[in-house]
Scaffold this motif. Structure first.
Motif, PDB file in Angstrom:
ATOM      1  N   PHE A   8       4.505   3.282 -19.983  1.00 44.00           N
ATOM      2  CA  PHE A   8       3.486   2.265 -19.989  1.00 44.00           C
ATOM      3  C   PHE A   8       3.263   1.798 -18.493  1.00 44.00           C
ATOM      4  CE2 PHE A   8       2.552  -2.094 -19.524  1.00 44.00           C
ATOM      5  CZ  PHE A   8       1.261  -2.223 -20.209  1.00 44.00           C
ATOM      6  N   TRP A   9       4.397   1.525 -17.850  1.00 46.20           N
ATOM      7  CA  TRP A   9       4.345   0.991 -16.414  1.00 46.20           C
ATOM      8  C   TRP A   9       4.048   1.986 -15.378  1.00 46.20           C
ATOM      9  CZ3 TRP A   9       3.518  -3.833 -15.979  1.00 46.20           C
ATOM     10  CH2 TRP A   9       4.249  -4.929 -16.791  1.00 46.20           C
ATOM     11  N   VAL A  10       4.334   3.425 -15.648  1.00 44.31           N
ATOM     12  CA  VAL A  10       3.872   4.263 -14.563  1.00 44.31           C
ATOM     13  C   VAL A  10       2.256   4.418 -14.761  1.00 44.31           C
ATOM     14  CG1 VAL A  10       4.062   6.781 -14.118  1.00 44.31           C
ATOM     15  CG2 VAL A  10       6.157   5.312 -14.675  1.00 44.31           C
ATOM     16  N   ALA A  11       1.974   4.834 -16.174  1.00 43.08           N
ATOM     17  CA  ALA A  11       0.577   4.608 -16.313  1.00 43.08           C
ATOM     18  C   ALA A  11      -0.229   3.450 -15.670  1.00 43.08           C
ATOM     19  CB  ALA A  11       0.247   4.597 -17.771  1.00 43.08           C
ATOM     20  N   VAL A  12       0.261   2.276 -15.836  1.00 40.23           N
ATOM     21  CA  VAL A  12      -0.404   1.116 -15.047  1.00 40.23           C
ATOM     22  C   VAL A  12      -0.531   1.353 -13.701  1.00 40.23           C
ATOM     23  CG1 VAL A  12      -0.035  -1.276 -14.541  1.00 40.23           C
ATOM     24  CG2 VAL A  12       0.347  -0.513 -16.831  1.00 40.23           C
ATOM     25  N   TRP A  13       0.379   1.780 -13.188  1.00 39.92           N
ATOM     26  CA  TRP A  13       0.468   2.040 -11.602  1.00 39.92           C
ATOM     27  C   TRP A  13      -0.474   2.885 -11.377  1.00 39.92           C
ATOM     28  CZ3 TRP A  13       1.338  -0.106  -7.259  1.00 39.92           C
ATOM     29  CH2 TRP A  13       1.663   0.762  -6.265  1.00 39.92           C
ATOM     30  N   HIS A  14      -0.718   3.966 -12.075  1.00 35.09           N
ATOM     31  CA  HIS A  14      -1.595   5.200 -11.797  1.00 35.09           C
ATOM     32  C   HIS A  14      -3.090   4.742 -11.698  1.00 35.09           C
ATOM     33  CE1 HIS A  14       1.250   8.642 -12.430  1.00 35.09           C
ATOM     34  NE2 HIS A  14       1.739   7.991 -11.264  1.00 35.09           N
ATOM     35  N   ILE A  15      -3.393   3.750 -12.458  1.00 36.71           N
ATOM     36  CA  ILE A  15      -4.683   3.097 -12.657  1.00 36.71           C
ATOM     37  C   ILE A  15      -5.099   2.092 -11.673  1.00 36.71           C
ATOM     38  CG2 ILE A  15      -4.834   3.967 -15.138  1.00 36.71           C
ATOM     39  CD1 ILE A  15      -4.826   1.211 -15.898  1.00 36.71           C
ATOM     40  N   ILE A  16      -4.216   1.585 -11.017  1.00 31.67           N
ATOM     41  CA  ILE A  16      -4.420   0.329 -10.141  1.00 31.67           C
ATOM     42  C   ILE A  16      -4.965   0.979  -8.633  1.00 31.67           C
ATOM     43  CG2 ILE A  16      -3.116  -1.276  -8.624  1.00 31.67           C
ATOM     44  CD1 ILE A  16      -1.108  -1.812 -10.622  1.00 31.67           C
ATOM     45  N   GLY A  68       0.703  -1.246  -0.106  1.00 30.10           N
ATOM     46  CA  GLY A  68       0.056   0.065  -0.012  1.00 30.10           C
ATOM     47  C   GLY A  68       0.762   1.382  -0.022  1.00 30.10           C
ATOM     48  N   LEU A  69       1.889   1.303  -0.581  1.00 34.24           N
ATOM     49  CA  LEU A  69       2.856   2.506  -0.727  1.00 34.24           C
ATOM     50  C   LEU A  69       2.394   3.794  -1.448  1.00 34.24           C
ATOM     51  CD1 LEU A  69       5.721   3.536   0.411  1.00 34.24           C
ATOM     52  CD2 LEU A  69       6.420   2.834  -1.778  1.00 34.24           C
ATOM     53  N   LYS A  70       1.403   3.444  -2.307  1.00 38.99           N
ATOM     54  CA  LYS A  70       0.762   4.308  -3.318  1.00 38.99           C
ATOM     55  C   LYS A  70       0.042   5.516  -2.280  1.00 38.99           C
ATOM     56  CE  LYS A  70      -1.222   3.915  -7.306  1.00 38.99           C
ATOM     57  NZ  LYS A  70      -2.290   3.559  -8.107  1.00 38.99           N
ATOM     58  N   GLU A  71      -0.646   4.811  -1.381  1.00 34.03           N
ATOM     59  CA  GLU A  71      -1.466   5.713  -0.414  1.00 34.03           C
ATOM     60  C   GLU A  71      -0.586   6.648   0.671  1.00 34.03           C
ATOM     61  OE1 GLU A  71      -2.029   2.719  -1.192  1.00 34.03           O
ATOM     62  OE2 GLU A  71      -3.904   3.028  -2.382  1.00 34.03           O
ATOM     63  N   ASN A 103       2.877   7.273   0.596  1.00 33.10           N
ATOM     64  CA  ASN A 103       3.967   7.953  -0.384  1.00 33.10           C
ATOM     65  C   ASN A 103       3.800   7.898  -1.852  1.00 33.10           C
ATOM     66  OD1 ASN A 103       6.244   9.471  -1.301  1.00 33.10           O
ATOM     67  ND2 ASN A 103       7.302   8.934   0.763  1.00 33.10           N
ATOM     68  N   PRO A 104       2.919   8.440  -2.492  1.00 36.68           N
ATOM     69  CA  PRO A 104       2.700   8.396  -3.863  1.00 36.68           C
ATOM     70  C   PRO A 104       4.007   8.612  -4.755  1.00 36.68           C
ATOM     71  CG  PRO A 104       1.441  10.143  -3.210  1.00 36.68           C
ATOM     72  CD  PRO A 104       1.936   9.420  -1.913  1.00 36.68           C
ATOM     73  N   LEU A 105       4.769   9.896  -4.271  1.00 39.79           N
ATOM     74  CA  LEU A 105       5.933  10.189  -5.023  1.00 39.79           C
ATOM     75  C   LEU A 105       6.903   9.066  -5.016  1.00 39.79           C
ATOM     76  CD1 LEU A 105       7.582  12.364  -6.434  1.00 39.79           C
ATOM     77  CD2 LEU A 105       8.598  13.037  -4.042  1.00 39.79           C
ATOM     78  N   LEU A 106       7.226   8.566  -3.691  1.00 39.00           N
ATOM     79  CA  LEU A 106       8.235   7.279  -3.652  1.00 39.00           C
ATOM     80  C   LEU A 106       7.715   6.043  -4.657  1.00 39.00           C
ATOM     81  CD1 LEU A 106      10.837   6.154  -2.536  1.00 39.00           C
ATOM     82  CD2 LEU A 106       9.415   5.463  -0.289  1.00 39.00           C
ATOM     83  N   SER A 107       6.502   5.920  -4.385  1.00 44.48           N
ATOM     84  CA  SER A 107       6.050   4.647  -5.165  1.00 44.48           C
ATOM     85  C   SER A 107       6.242   4.964  -6.663  1.00 44.48           C
ATOM     86  CB  SER A 107       4.640   4.349  -4.936  1.00 44.48           C
ATOM     87  OG  SER A 107       3.640   5.412  -5.411  1.00 44.48           O
ATOM     88  N   THR A 108       6.019   5.935  -7.081  1.00 42.42           N
ATOM     89  CA  THR A 108       6.113   6.045  -8.540  1.00 42.42           C
ATOM     90  C   THR A 108       7.735   6.241  -8.933  1.00 42.42           C
ATOM     91  OG1 THR A 108       4.317   7.472  -8.480  1.00 42.42           O
ATOM     92  CG2 THR A 108       5.727   8.001 -10.588  1.00 42.42           C
ATOM     93  N   LEU A 109       8.555   6.529  -8.167  1.00 48.27           N
ATOM     94  CA  LEU A 109       9.962   6.705  -8.372  1.00 48.27           C
ATOM     95  C   LEU A 109      10.602   5.080  -8.496  1.00 48.27           C
ATOM     96  CD1 LEU A 109      12.909   7.658  -8.321  1.00 48.27           C
ATOM     97  CD2 LEU A 109      12.954   7.533  -6.000  1.00 48.27           C
ATOM     98  N   LEU A 110       9.800   4.384  -7.611  1.00 44.50           N
ATOM     99  CA  LEU A 110      10.388   3.134  -7.412  1.00 44.50           C
ATOM    100  C   LEU A 110       9.672   2.381  -8.739  1.00 44.50           C
ATOM    101  CD1 LEU A 110       9.847   2.023  -3.825  1.00 44.50           C
ATOM    102  CD2 LEU A 110      11.977   2.343  -5.164  1.00 44.50           C
ATOM    103  N   VAL A 111       8.754   2.529  -9.590  1.00 48.90           N
ATOM    104  CA  VAL A 111       8.176   1.908 -10.694  1.00 48.90           C
ATOM    105  C   VAL A 111       8.827   2.516 -11.727  1.00 48.90           C
ATOM    106  CG1 VAL A 111       6.231   1.870 -12.304  1.00 48.90           C
ATOM    107  CG2 VAL A 111       5.815   1.959  -9.782  1.00 48.90           C
TER     108      VAL A 111
END
Length: 318
Positions: free
Chosen positions: A310-318, A255-258, A260-268
């Motif tokens: 692609f993968w960042v977009a996938v991450w944002h819709i999950i 549940g890292l997106k909730e 720390n969204p910045l950190l989760s996107t960085l890791l993706v």
């Protein structure tokens, strides 16, 4: 959902495209002999020994607060986990030909964690870029010693017994680890503002210069000889499919997106980044199959242009 995916994909593609434009122009100038080998070597040396350490130092001193990031040590561990996953997958793909194919393993597991990722952060997270910098540099604390030890041995086809511990101590490694220790001890408060501002000014040149070095390095690769298709399929599948998938699954489970969204996107972004520039520099400096490694990297960067959005977009819709 489709609208969110498309919007996120196009925004990220725009950012990555700007970076690749710089890389392409630098490569073109190399092909036209405007940028020469001596120029590339000089810029790479300055970047590794001066610019990047300066950026590391100033960013950590200004922005790294262990109180605000109590679990900061998880970032270098996440880097090691990402690299370890890639190496493990590569071994599964080449269980009987490990020695013959070991030079491909770093291409599947060791990403361009700074030179490619930082400019993306500059474009996408302009208002949070200081935090993005700190997270990125904490991440590469795990990357730098691994890439210049295990990665260097594998990419050059050497034996681990041939490597000396002194080869692991590089300026970026000293700057990142040393500055973290400086901040943890509280001694960073005694760094004069004049010194910090001067070092910061030098460090600002890191991102544009590093991308020129990256493009110039890729521009030296011959387009006449290409890697075997089966090897290319295996390596790019690990790098751009299995590693991002595994990363997204872990981030979703915790549940890292909730949090720390910045950190989760960085890791993706890190999970889908192309192979590290250091790998081709190691082959050029210490030996190895430069053509095979270089051509595989060139194709990997072309795939990366779409893989990260692609993968960042996938991450944002999950």
């Amino acid at each position: 959902m489709l609208e969110t995916f498309t919007s996120s994909f196009l925004i990220m593609l725009d950012a990555v495209g700007r970076i690749f434009l710089i890389i392409f122009v630098a490569g073109f100038l190399v092909r036209k002999n405007v940028i020469k080998q001596d120029h590339i070597k000089a810029m790479a040396t300055i970047t590794v020994n001066i610019l990047l350490p300066a950026l590391l130092f100033s960013s950590f001193v200004k922005n790294f607060d262990p109180v605000e990031i109590p679990d900061w040590w998880l970032l270098p561990l996440s880097c090691l986990a990402m690299i370890g996953f890639g190496l493990g997958m590569a071994y599964l793909f080449y269980p009987r030909t490990f020695r013959q194919k070991q030079n491909l393993f770093p291409l599947a597991s060791m990403q361009n964690a700074i030179y490619l990722v930082l400019p993306i952060g500059r474009f996408i997270f302009a208002d949070q870029f200081d935090d993005f910098l700190v997270y990125s540099f904490l991440f590469i604390i795990g990357f730098t010693p691994t890439a210049w030890s295990i990665g260097k041995v594998l990419i050059t086809g050497r034996s681990f017994s041939d490597v000396k511990w002194r080869e692991f101590i590089t300026p970026p490694f000293v700057a990142s680890v040393g500055t973290v220790l400086l901040v943890l001890s509280g001694l960073h408060r005694f760094v004069p503002a004049l010194v910090l501002d001067s070092v910061s000014l030098v460090g600002e040149a890191t991102i544009p210069v590093s991308n020129i070095v990256l493009g110039a390095t890729l521009g030296t690769i011959s387009l006449k000889v290409w890697p075997k298709f089966i090897d290319l399929l295996k390596i790019t599948s690990i790098k751009f499919v299995f590693t991002p998938l595994a990363t997204i699954l872990v981030l979703w489970l915790i549940g890292l997106k909730e949090v720390n969204p910045l950190l989760s996107t960085l890791l993706v972004i890190e999970s889908a980044a192309a192979p590290a520039t250091a790998l081709i520099l190691q082959v050029r400096s210490y030996g190895g199959d430069q053509q095979n490694i270089g051509s595989t990297m060139l194709i990997s960067y072309a795939i990366c242009l779409l893989a990260i959005p692609f993968w960042v977009a996938v991450w944002h819709i999950i």
